[in-house]
Design an enzyme around this catalytic site. Structure first.
Site, PDB file in Angstrom:
ATOM      1  N   ARG A  97       0.836  -1.206   0.000  1.00  0.00           N
ATOM      2  CA  ARG A  97       0.000   0.000   0.000  1.00  0.00           C
ATOM      3  C   ARG A  97       0.873   1.259   0.000  1.00  0.00           C
ATOM      4  O   ARG A  97       0.523   2.271   0.600  1.00  0.00           O
ATOM      5  CB  ARG A  97      -0.948   0.015   1.197  1.00  0.00           C
ATOM      6  CG  ARG A  97      -0.276  -0.063   2.557  1.00  0.00           C
ATOM      7  CD  ARG A  97      -1.259   0.230   3.650  1.00  0.00           C
ATOM      8  NE  ARG A  97      -0.637   0.184   4.966  1.00  0.00           N
ATOM      9  CZ  ARG A  97      -1.180   0.702   6.053  1.00  0.00           C
ATOM     10  NH1 ARG A  97      -2.331   1.325   5.991  1.00  0.00           N
ATOM     11  NH2 ARG A  97      -0.571   0.612   7.216  1.00  0.00           N
ATOM     12  N   ASP A 256      10.898  -7.499   8.020  1.00  0.00           N
ATOM     13  CA  ASP A 256      10.596  -6.494   6.993  1.00  0.00           C
ATOM     14  C   ASP A 256      10.414  -5.115   7.606  1.00  0.00           C
ATOM     15  O   ASP A 256      10.319  -4.116   6.877  1.00  0.00           O
ATOM     16  CB  ASP A 256       9.349  -6.881   6.194  1.00  0.00           C
ATOM     17  CG  ASP A 256       8.118  -7.038   7.077  1.00  0.00           C
ATOM     18  OD1 ASP A 256       8.105  -7.984   7.882  1.00  0.00           O
ATOM     19  OD2 ASP A 256       7.183  -6.229   6.970  1.00  0.00           O
TER      20      ASP A 256
END
Length: 491
Positions: A97, A256
């Protein structure tokens, strides 16, 4: 797809060096069009440091760029690919996103990623809508600016735009896009992606790019990839120590979410601790407490071990030798972290020099704070000004004994009492973004459209060591009914 209009502007000085990497590392992706963009937050101090033009960013043209509706000429928008361990389980990820619109080069020659977060679906969205809600974007703005003011390396928030959309989460929520500024968005997960899905040449390409961008001082080293590992470990040890010293809990320390640059990144279910308790967890999804406050150093070491594994083919041609080199460096994290943390804790207690018993003195204080449910930030503030409040900790016999030992310790250094007080004032913040004050600001902004509460809060947070009269309001503790606090990712 709505065709994007290229805007020629003098505000951003864009480059696209990441787009020169092999195609495996990204997908070219324009932000989605939004129906009615409106600027609701703009970071003027960051604008100044980046050498940007506030008037341009406030203009219709600027808002169109910050919303992704228009693209600056010279921009190569892209979504980055990465993988990672989420709660210990490896998975393919990527910018689901967010879109990187380019790298801004400041007048001083510094390079910063400019990323639009909440800008729509990408090939890495994994079934999500790629959008973001206003509350979580404002939350990241508040917390990241507080972290920056506290002197903790962090990504920062340039602007928040409302999109005129309603997005579906637990209910219909106003949509928003946050413009995030980072030294880069290269993560441990980026290297995991290259190691698992790329070849050794692409891994080397990423490593070389990272060295050139963040660690140019090791570019000429005999084993520059070993030096890269050393530098990343050192930065992370210092970063996590800074988190612990102010009671910050990240909430989702997946691989991440660990930036190679050493900046704090991805403010999802993060929060600051009130009552001192190493087991503190705020994230609604961290059921087992994997990312609790007290576990953060261990998790950082675990993440760095995963990073070291990706570099094995570059560390040595012999696999066993490469493994030995990696293990040695990863094992150094604990001592580097301990050194940074002890140094910071000494400063919080006004101690300049080092003695072997300092660690025990510090741990005894923390143990008492835990036992008596003492507020972490306010306890150190009280010690700074020698104003022992009427609470269980300061009233206890064991604390009075500890206090005498502490005062005796302060005499065993050449610095004056006044110097110790000044050191403590510069090491113990008067204000942190307490959870109930963050929620107070978000509720006013999201539900009432009133951003003045957030603006005043940000102003107070911008000088955390000022100990001003205005900050007293923000240092008050929440009511008991508000202390069972939970945070959410907002995705």
């Amino acid at each position: 797809m709505v065709e994007k209009k290229a805007i020629i502007g003098t505000c951003f000085n864009l480059d696209n060096s990441y787009a020169n990497l092999s195609d495996i590392f990204f997908t070219r992706q324009n932000p989605s069009h939004v129906p009615s963009p409106k600027l609701v937050a703009l970071n003027y101090s960051l604008i100044k440091s980046l050498g940007l033009d506030a008037k341009f960013l406030q203009s219709n043209e600027g808002v169109k760029i910050l919303s992704g509706n228009d693209i600056l000429e010279g921009s190569v928008p892209l979504a980055q690919a990465y993988a990672g361990h989420q709660f210990g389980h490896f998975t393919m990820l990527g910018d689901g996103r967010a879109v990187l619109i380019g790298e801004h080069i400041t007048p001083q020659g510094e390079r910063f990623d400019i990323q639009l977060k909440g800008s729509g679906i990408t090939p890495y969205s994994r079934g999500g809508d790629g959008k973001a809600a206003l509350g979580p974007m404002l939350r990241e703005y508040i917390i990241s600016e507080a972290m920056n003011a506290l002197g903790i390396p962090t990504t920062r928030s340039l602007a928040v735009i409302t999109t005129g959309e309603s997005i579906i989460r637990e209910s219909y929520l106003p949509g928003a896009i946050l413009t995030r500024v980072a030294s880069s968005h290269i993560r441990v997960g980026t290297f995991q992606f290259a190691s698992r899905f790329g070849n050794v040449y692409e891994l080397k390409e990423l490593a070389d790019y990272t060295i050139n961008r963040h660690f140019s001082n090791v570019a000429d080293k005999e084993n520059k990839y070993l030096s890269l590992l050393q530098e990343v470990i050192k930065r992370q040890a210092e970063l996590i120590a800074k988190w612990q010293l102010v009671g910050f809990i990240h909430g989702v320390m997946n691989t991440d979410n660990m930036a190679i640059s050493g900046e704090t990144i991805d403010y999802g279910p993060c929060a600051f601790m009130d009552v001192y308790d190493p087991a503190t967890v705020f994230s609604s999804i961290d059921i087992q407490g994997r990312y609790a406050y007290g576990n953060q150093p261990k998790i950082a070491a675990w993440n760095l071990a995963r990073f070291a594994e990706t570099l094995l083919p570059l560390l040595h041609t012999n696999e066993d030798e490469a493994l030995k080199l990696a293990q040695k460096e990863v094992s150094s994290f604990a001592e580097l972290y301990k050194s940074s943390w002890l140094s910071g804790m000494r400063a919080k207690l006004g101690i300049f020099n080092e003695e072997a018993q300092d660690k025990l003195l510090i741990e005894d204080l923390l143990s008492m704070m835990h036992k008596h449910s003492a507020d972490y930030t306010n306890t150190f503030s009280a010690l700074t000004f020698d104003k022992r409040e009427d609470n269980a900790l300061f009233s206890s016999i064991e604390f009075n004994r500890w206090y005498e030992l502490w005062q005796e310790r302060l005499t065993r250094q050449p610095e004056s009492k006044e110097s110790s007080i000044q050191l403590m004032k510069s090491s113990n913040p008067a204000i942190i973004p307490r959870n109930h004050r963050v929620e107070e600001a978000l509720e006013a902004a999201v539900k009432k459209g009133d951003y003045s509460v957030m603006d005043e809060f940000l102003d107070a947070l911008s000088r955390p060591y000022a100990y001003s009269k205005k900050q007293e309001y923000y240092s008050t503790l929440p009511e008991p009914s508000n202390r069972s606090y939970r945070t959410f990712c907002g995705t």
